[in-house]
Design a protein around this motif. Structure first.
Motif: not given
Length: 108
Positions: A5, A7, A55, A60
């Motif tokens: 992931k 960010t 994401l 985000e």
């Protein structure tokens, strides 16, 4: 390989500096189509020698928008972007995010 992931745009930019190619999924945590796309993406990720990235657009939003703006790709979710040499060379979205489509279009 791992599903990682991201960010921030800074994380993506750093990876693009380090890697020749990179695959990124922009995913919604509330959309059923995104849920299906994430399952297909996970299946694809398990067979990769390199990490693949994602994401969550709700978490985000600014990062997701920055990706769309910097690479001149209309934002969609779910959406997969394939980067080579710091440029997006292929992208797809929604029901087109399948294991088969990912394999065929990423040459892995």
């Amino acid at each position: 390989m791992a599903l990682i992931k991201l960010t921030s745009f800074q994380e993506l930019d750093q990876l693009l500096q380090e890697k020749n190619s990179l695959i990124l999924l922009k995913n919604s945590i509330t959309c059923p189509i995104s849920h299906e796309a994430l399952q297909e993406y996970n299946k694809f990720a398990t067979e990769q020698e390199e990490s693949v990235y994602y994401l969550n657009v709700q978490e985000e939003r600014a990062f997701s928008n920055e990706v769309a703006e910097k690479f001149a790709i209309k934002h969609e979710s779910p959406q997969v972007l394939l980067f080579k040499n710091k440029n997006v060379i292929w992208h797809t979205s929604h029901w087109n995010i399948t294991y088969k489509n990912l394999k065929e279009n990423t040459n892995t």
